[in-house]
Enzyme design. Structure first.
Site, PDB file in Angstrom:
ATOM      1  N   THR A  14       0.850  -1.188   0.000  1.00  0.00           N
ATOM      2  CA  THR A  14       0.000   0.000   0.000  1.00  0.00           C
ATOM      3  C   THR A  14       0.885   1.238   0.000  1.00  0.00           C
ATOM      4  O   THR A  14       2.113   1.128  -0.099  1.00  0.00           O
ATOM      5  CB  THR A  14      -0.915   0.030   1.234  1.00  0.00           C
ATOM      6  OG1 THR A  14      -0.140   0.398   2.398  1.00  0.00           O
ATOM      7  CG2 THR A  14      -1.564  -1.329   1.487  1.00  0.00           C
ATOM      8  N   CYS A  15       0.264   2.405   0.148  1.00  0.00           N
ATOM      9  CA  CYS A  15       1.048   3.639   0.129  1.00  0.00           C
ATOM     10  C   CYS A  15       1.897   3.810   1.381  1.00  0.00           C
ATOM     11  O   CYS A  15       2.759   4.694   1.425  1.00  0.00           O
ATOM     12  CB  CYS A  15       0.135   4.852  -0.045  1.00  0.00           C
ATOM     13  SG  CYS A  15      -1.008   5.113   1.319  1.00  0.00           S
TER      14      CYS A  15
ATOM     15  N   GLY B 113      -7.694   7.198  -6.720  1.00  0.00           N
ATOM     16  CA  GLY B 113      -8.189   8.340  -7.484  1.00  0.00           C
ATOM     17  C   GLY B 113      -9.670   8.538  -7.272  1.00  0.00           C
ATOM     18  O   GLY B 113     -10.149   9.670  -7.123  1.00  0.00           O
TER      19      GLY B 113
END
Length: 459
Positions: free
Chosen positions: A49-50, A199
């Site tokens: 993940t980020c 997004g």
């Protein structure tokens, strides 16, 4: 078989390290295949993940498996084992399970209580399942982790504020855009780079924040158009989709830019930002760029341009908005502890099942052998009498075995409970192969108890 976890996260490593270790969806199957090429690893799942990269592997030997994981990640990242271990943490067996449940609950996230991690764990599991790298153990583990996360979000208020990395970053952006005289923020026009899951989250959050004009930028314009159409229809604001070539023009009129792609390398370069600044009017507000990608989507050098502020994962650490209320956090941790205890009890009891089944099979074989011997000695015994004798012998054996087999399943859930099954195997001369031949149902995954191996670096 036990579960081994090797991971790095926002708690243990700087963004620079996370960037080098980050694994894209495209590369995930390749790394999983490399992990499974090791004879020490039978199942593997990769969560990226980020703000974390974690490998969960089902192993039959700790050290060979750890070496295999380190080798695969080292080849992928270009980092040495020493470089990785300074920022990594390792969990083994029960500790690995506890960590995954904690992550699924949102307790280990950059923004405590955020729900996006559940979708990310689900995607990691689905990818492993599609790649045939998730067997009995990981299937049971991942499904239980998802249930733990859902229960925490249902039964506690840990996500009451609805905070996410996106919302916290946008709150920081609004403070940077605030009018010094009035304090009112000027967040009206936004650009979102990336049309994936993050997004979609970013566009929806921006619409809720009151943005009236939005541009979605993506390599594939069709995807940008699709997301833009959904946001326009659901929120009634002006949204359009464009390709990356139109990014400088879109940024020229934006108050905030949110980047959230999985691209390797900068998507927003210094030149693009410079071109956008040159096209802005003299009284334009500062340009705030929220870089939520991993690896980073924005060239760090862009932060040195006048009038540009970059908000990234590193800068959000420690923000007060990332913390949940103490009582909600405590309630979530209680749920994790209870679910962990139930899971381990279930797994330990499942491990005893092959031994119990083998013991009952041994007893049944002895009964059948004695019935045959009886028929040889008393060939004139009538069928009804023979059947009654056989039933009586079987009842006696069943009653003798009932208490110890029930009790050994109960004791299996206690510390060192596997010793009781080992004693049964020794006392009745049950071969390991015999126990394995009558194993538990496929949906039950074995997970022997064990102590955490501890961190390889400060956590």
């Amino acid at each position: 078989m036990s579960v081994l976890l090797f991971g790095v996260s926002h708690r243990s490593a700087p963004v620079e390290v996370l960037e080098r270790l980050a694994v894209s969806d495209h590369d995930r199957p390749k790394l999983i295949d490399e992990l499974l090429s090791s004879r020490a690893i039978s199942e593997a799942m990769l969560v990226s993940t980020c703000n974390r990269v974690e490998i969960y592997a089902v192993v039959d030997a700790f050290h060979p498996a750890l070496e295999a994981v380190g080798s695969v990640l080292g080849d992928h990242s270009g980092m040495t084992v020493n470089e990785m271990t300074r920022h990594a943490y390792v969990r083994y067996s029960e500790a690995a399970v506890e960590h995954l449940f904690t992550v699924a609950a949102g307790l280990d996230s950059l923004v405590v209580g955020e729900q996006q991690i559940l979708g990310q764990i689900r995607n990691a599991y689905l990818s492993a399942d599609a790649n045939d790298s998730a067997g009995r153990v990981l299937h049971e583990l991942a499904q239980q982790a998802l249930r733990v996360g859902k229960r925490v979000h249902t039964e506690t208020g840990i996500d009451r504020a609805g905070a996410s990395v996106v919302s916290v970053a946008l709150h920081r952006a609004k403070s940077l855009l605030a009018d010094p005289a009035t304090g009112a923020h000027r967040l009206r026009r936004a650009v979102v780079v990336g049309a994936g899951a993050m997004g979609g989250l970013a566009t929806a959050q921006l619409a809720r924040e009151g943005v009236t004009e939005m541009v979605v930028v993506n390599r594939t314009v069709d995807k940008a158009d699709h997301l833009a159409g959904n946001i326009a229809a659901n929120h009634g604001i002006s949204v359009r989709g464009v390709g990356l070539d139109d990014l400088p023009e879109a940024m020229a009129t934006a108050d905030v830019v949110v980047t959230c792609t999985g691209a390797i390398g900068a998507v927003v370069g210094v030149g693009s930002v410079h071109s956008a600044l040159a096209a802005r009017t003299g009284d334009a507000a500062p340009l705030v760029i929220c870089d939520l990608g991993l690896p980073r989507n924005v060239d760090p050098a862009a932060a040195r341009l006048p009038g540009v502020h970059i908000v990234d994962i590193e800068g959000l650490r420690g923000d007060s908005e990332t913390q949940a209320a103490e009582n909600d956090t405590l309630a979530a941790r209680s749920i994790v502890a209870a679910e962990l205890a139930d899971y381990l009890t279930h797994q330990r009891q499942a491990e005893v099942t092959p031994t119990v089944a083998a013991l009952r099979q041994r007893a049944a074989d002895v009964v059948e052998a004695e019935i045959l011997r009886l028929e040889t000695r008393l060939p004139d015994l009538e069928g009804a009498q023979r059947d009654e004798v056989a039933k009586t012998v079987r009842r006696v054996v069943d009653k003798l075995l009932h208490a110890p087999t029930v009790r050994v399943k109960q004791l299996a859930s206690t510390p060192n409970g596997d010793h009781y099954a080992e004693a049964l195997r020794e006392l009745f001369e049950l071969k390991p192969g015999a126990a394995e031949a009558v194993s538990a149902p496929d949906h039950l995954g074995g997970l022997p108890s064990g102590e955490a191996a501890g961190d390889l670096g400060d956590r």
